[in-house]
Design an enzyme around this catalytic site. Structure first.
Site, PDB file in Angstrom:
ATOM      1  N   GLY A 169       0.654  -1.031  -0.259  1.00 31.08           N
ATOM      2  CA  GLY A 169      -0.137  -0.061  -0.153  1.00 31.08           C
ATOM      3  C   GLY A 169       0.911   1.147   0.062  1.00 31.08           C
ATOM      4  O   GLY A 169       2.131   1.359  -0.118  1.00 31.08           O
ATOM      5  N   GLY A 170       0.408   2.344   0.262  1.00 31.17           N
ATOM      6  CA  GLY A 170       0.848   3.567   0.604  1.00 31.17           C
ATOM      7  C   GLY A 170       2.105   3.402   1.321  1.00 31.17           C
ATOM      8  O   GLY A 170       3.078   4.121   1.075  1.00 31.17           O
ATOM      9  N   GLY A 404      23.773  12.671 -29.467  1.00 32.54           N
ATOM     10  CA  GLY A 404      23.164  13.158 -28.332  1.00 32.54           C
ATOM     11  C   GLY A 404      23.716  12.284 -26.999  1.00 32.54           C
ATOM     12  O   GLY A 404      23.690  12.787 -25.608  1.00 32.54           O
ATOM     13  N   ALA A 405      23.988  11.093 -27.160  1.00 30.98           N
ATOM     14  CA  ALA A 405      24.421  10.307 -26.063  1.00 30.98           C
ATOM     15  C   ALA A 405      25.818  10.711 -25.735  1.00 30.98           C
ATOM     16  O   ALA A 405      26.047  10.520 -24.341  1.00 30.98           O
ATOM     17  CB  ALA A 405      24.298   8.673 -26.470  1.00 30.98           C
TER      18      ALA A 405
HETATM   19  C1  HXC Z   1      -3.392  -4.205  12.473  1.00 34.09           C
HETATM   20  C2  HXC Z   1      -2.250  -6.270  11.981  1.00 34.09           C
HETATM   21  C3  HXC Z   1      -2.049  -5.607  10.450  1.00 34.09           C
HETATM   22  C4  HXC Z   1      -2.462  -4.180  10.284  1.00 34.09           C
HETATM   23  C5  HXC Z   1      -1.314  -7.791  10.325  1.00 34.09           C
HETATM   24  N1  HXC Z   1      -1.807  -7.170  11.495  1.00 34.09           N
HETATM   25  N2  HXC Z   1      -1.518  -6.384   9.586  1.00 34.09           N
HETATM   26  N3  HXC Z   1      -2.881  -5.546  12.627  1.00 34.09           N
HETATM   27  N4  HXC Z   1      -3.232  -3.573  11.253  1.00 34.09           N
HETATM   28  N5  HXC Z   1      -2.407  -3.602   9.028  1.00 34.09           N
HETATM   29  C6  HXC Z   1      -1.478  -8.359  12.691  1.00 34.09           C
HETATM   30  C7  HXC Z   1      -2.250  -9.612  12.660  1.00 34.09           C
HETATM   31  O1  HXC Z   1      -3.774  -9.189  12.730  1.00 34.09           O
HETATM   32  C8  HXC Z   1      -1.955 -10.302  13.418  1.00 34.09           C
HETATM   33  O2  HXC Z   1      -2.258 -10.200  14.585  1.00 34.09           O
HETATM   34  C9  HXC Z   1      -0.233  -9.971  13.198  1.00 34.09           C
HETATM   35  O3  HXC Z   1      -0.400  -8.885  12.722  1.00 34.09           O
HETATM   36  C10 HXC Z   1       0.325 -11.013  12.118  1.00 34.09           C
HETATM   37  O4  HXC Z   1      -0.400 -11.099  11.051  1.00 34.09           O
HETATM   38  P1  HXC Z   1      -0.695 -12.352  10.236  1.00 34.09           P
HETATM   39  O5  HXC Z   1      -1.632 -12.080   9.418  1.00 34.09           O
HETATM   40  O6  HXC Z   1      -1.106 -13.603  11.286  1.00 34.09           O
HETATM   41  O7  HXC Z   1       0.681 -12.642   9.434  1.00 34.09           O
HETATM   42  P2  HXC Z   1       0.886 -13.239   8.221  1.00 34.09           P
HETATM   43  O8  HXC Z   1       0.213 -14.381   7.770  1.00 34.09           O
HETATM   44  O9  HXC Z   1       2.351 -13.247   7.959  1.00 34.09           O
HETATM   45  O10 HXC Z   1       0.181 -12.315   7.195  1.00 34.09           O
HETATM   46  C11 HXC Z   1       1.081 -10.967   7.256  1.00 34.09           C
HETATM   47  C12 HXC Z   1       0.201  -9.739   6.213  1.00 34.09           C
HETATM   48  C13 HXC Z   1      -1.260  -9.949   6.752  1.00 34.09           C
HETATM   49  C14 HXC Z   1       0.251 -10.399   4.570  1.00 34.09           C
HETATM   50  C15 HXC Z   1       1.052  -8.608   6.454  1.00 34.09           C
HETATM   51  O11 HXC Z   1      -1.126  -9.757   8.240  1.00 34.09           O
HETATM   52  C16 HXC Z   1      -2.036  -8.651   5.910  1.00 34.09           C
HETATM   53  O12 HXC Z   1      -2.693  -8.833   4.788  1.00 34.09           O
HETATM   54  N6  HXC Z   1      -2.347  -7.756   6.872  1.00 34.09           N
HETATM   55  C17 HXC Z   1      -3.156  -6.696   6.408  1.00 34.09           C
HETATM   56  C18 HXC Z   1      -2.459  -5.957   5.250  1.00 34.09           C
HETATM   57  C19 HXC Z   1      -3.208  -4.461   5.236  1.00 34.09           C
HETATM   58  O13 HXC Z   1      -4.398  -4.736   4.309  1.00 34.09           O
HETATM   59  N7  HXC Z   1      -2.932  -3.612   5.722  1.00 34.09           N
HETATM   60  C20 HXC Z   1      -3.373  -2.205   5.461  1.00 34.09           C
HETATM   61  C21 HXC Z   1      -2.939  -1.637   4.132  1.00 34.09           C
HETATM   62  S1  HXC Z   1      -3.687  -0.156   3.845  1.00 34.09           S
HETATM   63  P3  HXC Z   1      -2.330 -11.297  15.854  1.00 34.09           P
HETATM   64  O14 HXC Z   1      -3.049 -10.428  16.955  1.00 34.09           O
HETATM   65  O15 HXC Z   1      -3.141 -12.360  15.400  1.00 34.09           O
HETATM   66  O16 HXC Z   1      -0.909 -11.922  16.053  1.00 34.09           O
HETATM   67  C22 HXC Z   1      -2.170   0.595   4.190  1.00 34.09           C
HETATM   68  C23 HXC Z   1      -2.237   1.951   3.856  1.00 34.09           C
HETATM   69  C24 HXC Z   1      -1.079   2.859   4.123  1.00 34.09           C
HETATM   70  O17 HXC Z   1      -1.307   0.240   4.496  1.00 34.09           O
HETATM   71  C25 HXC Z   1      -1.472   4.185   3.423  1.00 34.09           C
HETATM   72  C26 HXC Z   1      -0.289   5.185   3.630  1.00 34.09           C
HETATM   73  C27 HXC Z   1      -0.275   6.200   2.713  1.00 34.09           C
END
Ligand code: HXC
Length: 513
Positions: A169-170, A404-405
Site C-alpha cells: 500500500g502507501g 546526443g548520447a
Molecule cells: C493491524 C495487523 C495488520 C494491520 C497484520 N496485523 N497487519 N494488525 N493492522 N495492518 C496483525 C494480524 O492481525 C496478526 O495479529 C499479526 O499482525 C500477524 O499477522 P498475520 O496475518 O498472522 O501474519 P501473516 O500471515 O504473516 O500475514 C502478514 C500480512 C497480513 C500479509 C501482512 O497480516 C495482512 O494482509 N495484513 C493486512 C495488510 C493490510 O491490508 N494492511 C493495511 C493496508 S492499508 P495477531 O494478533 O493475530 O498476532 C495501508 C495504507 C497505507 O497500509 C497508506 C499509507 C499512505
C-alpha cells in the site's frame, strides 16, 4: 532505589521481547530475524542506544484499548557503524504485524528529525502489515508525516530502506522517497495493491513474489537498488554502502589511506577493450581494473544493465562511477538507463561524491517503444542531472561517443571538469555508416558503387570518428594511453578536490520527471 532499578530492568527486558518468546520463535522458524537482531547486526557490537522503548499507543477501538503493543511495534535508536553515528528504526513484526499506528509513526519521524539535526544517515528496516487498521486515519496521518520527513531529509542525510517482510500500500512510499532500497530475495515484497485487489479489479492472477518480490524490483521495476540472498547479507551490504558515504551533505565522503598506488599503470585495459568497435566487452572489467583493489559496489546491478552505476575508491577517495555497458543493448541509452544514471548522479551530487564517467555508447536506443515511452522526457533527466551537478566530474571516452548520447554521458559542454579520451575513442555526431546513408552519393559512372561507398565510409571514419577532432577543439583535455587511465583520473581527482562551482539563486530547478 534498588527496587525501582529492578523494576526498570524487568520492564525493559519484558518490552524488549516485543510480541514475546512464542512470536520470536515463530520468526526464527520462518528463517527470519527479529527487529532487534537486525539492528544488532547493523551496528558495531554494543553501540546501539534505544529510544522511546516505553512509548504506548493511544488507540481505543476494536480491542486496541486492552492491548499492549511493546515499543508500539518499532525499535528506534542510534549507534555506530564502523565507528560513525547512524540512526535507525526497525519494525517489529511480532507486535501486531509491525503495523504502523500514530505513535509508531511518531517514533520514526522523531528518528528522522534527530538524524537530520545530528547530520547522520538513517537506516529504516521495514517489516509491516501496513497501516494499523484499528487506528484508521491516525495511522494514515502518521504515514503522511513520515513521507514529509523523508522528503525534508532528502539531500541532507543519506536515507537507506531495507525491506525484510511485507511493505504494501502507501507504505511503499517511504522507501520510495529514500535514497537506496535493499530487498531480501524470497523474504520481502513491495506493492501498491496486492494480488487480491488486482484479481478483483482486473482479473489478473499473480503471486506476492511475482508481483512485488525482490527479483521483480531488482530486475524489472528498478525499485530495489540491491537484492540480497539473506537478511544477514542485506545488512552487511548496507554497512558496505555506508562506508562510501559522508554522514551528511556538509561533509566530504570518508577518505581511506592510499593502499593501492594511485599512479598504478594498468596494461590489462588495452586488452579488455577490443579495438573493433563492434565487439562487445564487459565494462565492469574496465572499472575494476581502474579502481582501488578492484573493489566496486554496483548499484542496480541487474536493472537497466546497459548502464552501470556504483561506488568505488580511487587513491582512497570515494567516487561514483557511471559507465555504458557495451555488452547489453550495445551500451545504448534508453529510458531505464537514463532514469537509473540520473538518480545516481543526483545522489552523488547531493553528497559531495565526485563522478567518474566511462563512455562507450553508440547513441540512444531506437524504436517506437522508446519514443512512445517518453525517452525525450526520461533522457532529459540524465542531461539535467549532469549539468546541475557541481561535484568534480571526470569523463573518460573509451570508445564510441556519438551524438546526443555523447553529450548525455557528461561531455565537456555538459560540465565535465576534465575529459580524457583513449586513442580508440570515436567522438562524432554519428557513426560512419549512418553518415553514409545520408550523405553518400555514388560518383557518376562509378564502376563499383559498393567499393566507392566503403571508401567513403573509411574516409569519414578516418576524419571524424577519432578523438583527435575533439582534442583539436579542446573538447577533450587529453588523449591518453589506456594503461594510464587510473593515474590520470587520480591526478584529476586530487586537482579538483577543492572545486567550488556556484549556481544562480533559485528555489529549485524544474527537474524533468
Ligand atoms: C493491524 C495487523 C495488520 C494491520 C497484520 N496485523 N497487519 N494488525 N493492522 N495492518 C496483525 C494480524 O492481525 C496478526 O495479529 C499479526 O499482525 C500477524 O499477522 P498475520 O496475518 O498472522 O501474519 P501473516 O500471515 O504473516 O500475514 C502478514 C500480512 C497480513 C500479509 C501482512 O497480516 C495482512 O494482509 N495484513 C493486512 C495488510 C493490510 O491490508 N494492511 C493495511 C493496508 S492499508 P495477531 O494478533 O493475530 O498476532 C495501508 C495504507 C497505507 O497500509 C497508506 C499509507 C499512505
Amino acid at each position: 532505589m534498588e527496587e525501582r532499578m529492578a523494576q526498570l530492568a524487568a520492564e525493559t527486558e519484558r518490552l524488549r521481547l516485543g510480541g514475546g518468546p512464542k512470536a520470536i520463535e515463530k520468526r526464527h522458524s520462518q528463517g527470519k530475524l527479529t527487529a532487534r537482531e537486525r539492528l544488532a547486526l547493523l551496528f558495531d557490537p554494543g553501540t546501539f542506544t534505544e529510544t522511546d522503548l516505553f512509548v504506548k499507543h493511544r488507540g481505543t477501538e476494536f480491542g486496541l484499548e486492552n492491548r499492549e503493543l511493546p515499543a508500539d511495534g518499532v525499535v528506534t535508536g542510534f549507534g555506530q557503524v564502523d565507528g560513525r553515528t547512524v540512526f535507525a528504526y526497525s519494525q517489529d513484526f511480532t507486535v501486531a504485524g509491525g503495523s504502523l499506528g500514530e505513535m509508531h509513526a511518531n517514533k520514526i519521524v522523531k528518528i528522522l528529525e534527530m538524524a537530520m539535526k545530528a547530520g547522520a544517515p538513517v537506516v529504516g528496516i521495514n517489516d509491516s502489515g501496513g497501516a494499523r487498521i484499528q487506528e484508521g486515519i491516525d495511522a494514515l496521518n502518521g504515514y503522511g508525516k513520515i513521507f514529509r520527513a523523508n522528503t525534508l531529509a532528502s539531500g541532507v542525510i543519506p536515507q537507506i530502506a531495507v525491506i525484510m517482510g511485507p511493505c504494501a500500500g502507501g507504505a511503499v512510499y517511504s522507501p520510495g522517497l529514500m535514497d537506496f532500497v535493499f530487498m531480501v530475495d524470497q523474504g520481502s515484497y513491495m506493492f501498491i495493491t496486492g494480488p487480491e485487489v488486482i484479481k478483483a479489479v482486473t482479473g489478473e492472477e499473480v503471486t506476492f513474489e511475482t508481483l512485488g518480490g525482490a527479483r521483480v524490483h531488482g530486475t524489472r521495476s528498478g525499485v530495489a537498488h540491491f537484492v540480497a540472498p539473506s537478511e544477514q547479507e542485506a545488512i552487511a551490504q548496507v554497512r558496505r554502502l555506508l562506508s562510501f558515504l559522508p554522514s551528511n551533505n556538509m561533509e566530504d565522503p570518508p577518505r581511506l589511506p592510499v593502499t593501492d598506488p594511485i599512479d598504478r599503470a594498468e596494461p590489462r585495459l588495452a586488452e579488455i577493450v577490443p579495438a573493433d568497435a563492434n565487439k562487445p566487452y564487459d565494462m565492469r572489467d574496465v572499472i575494476r581494473a581502474v579502481v582501488d583493489h578492484g573493489d566496486f559496489l554496483e548499484v542496480h546491478a541487474e536493472w537497466a544493465m546497459n548502464i552501470i552505476v556504483g561506488f568505488a575508491r580511487i587513491g582512497g577517495m570515494p567516487v561514483g562511477i557511471v559507465a555504458n555497458q557495451p555488452r547489453v543493448l550495445a551500451g545504448t541509452l534508453d529510458i531505464n538507463a537514463s532514469d537509473k544514471a540520473a538518480r545516481f548522479v543526483r545522489f552523488c551530487d547531493c553528497f559531495n561524491i565526485p563522478i567518474v564517467t566511462f563512455v562507450d555508447t553508440p547513441g540512444y536506443l531506437p524504436g517506437t517503444a522508446q519514443e512512445h515511452g517518453g525517452i525525450i522526457r526520461h533522457g532529459a533527466k540524465l542531461l539535467y542531472a549532469y549539468a546541475e551537478a557541481t561535484v568534480p566530474k571526470i569523463t573518460v571516452v573509451v570508445r564510441k561517443a556519438y551524438g546526443g548520447a555523447y553529450l548525455a554521458m557528461c561531455a565537456q559542454s555538459m560540465g565535465a571538469d576534465f575529459t580524457m579520451a583513449w586513442p580508440t575513442a570515436e567522438i562524432a555526431v554519428m557513426g560512419a555508416e549512418g553518415a553514409a546513408n545520408i550523405l553518400f552519393k555514388p560518383p557518376e559512372g562509378a564502376a563499383d558503387v559498393a567499393q566507392a561507398r566503403r571508401e567513403w565510409i573509411e574516409e569519414y571514419r578516418r576524419r571524424f570518428n577519432t578523438p583527435f577532432r575533439a582534442a583539436a577543439r579542446g573538447f577533450v583535455e587529453a588523449v591518453i594511453q589506456p594503461y594510464e587511465t587510473r593515474a590520470q583520473i587520480g591526478r584529476a581527482l586530487l586537482a579538483l578536490a577543492g572545486k567550488r562551482e556556484s549556481r544562480p539563486a533559485k528555489k529549485h530547478g524544474n527537474f524533468p520527471v
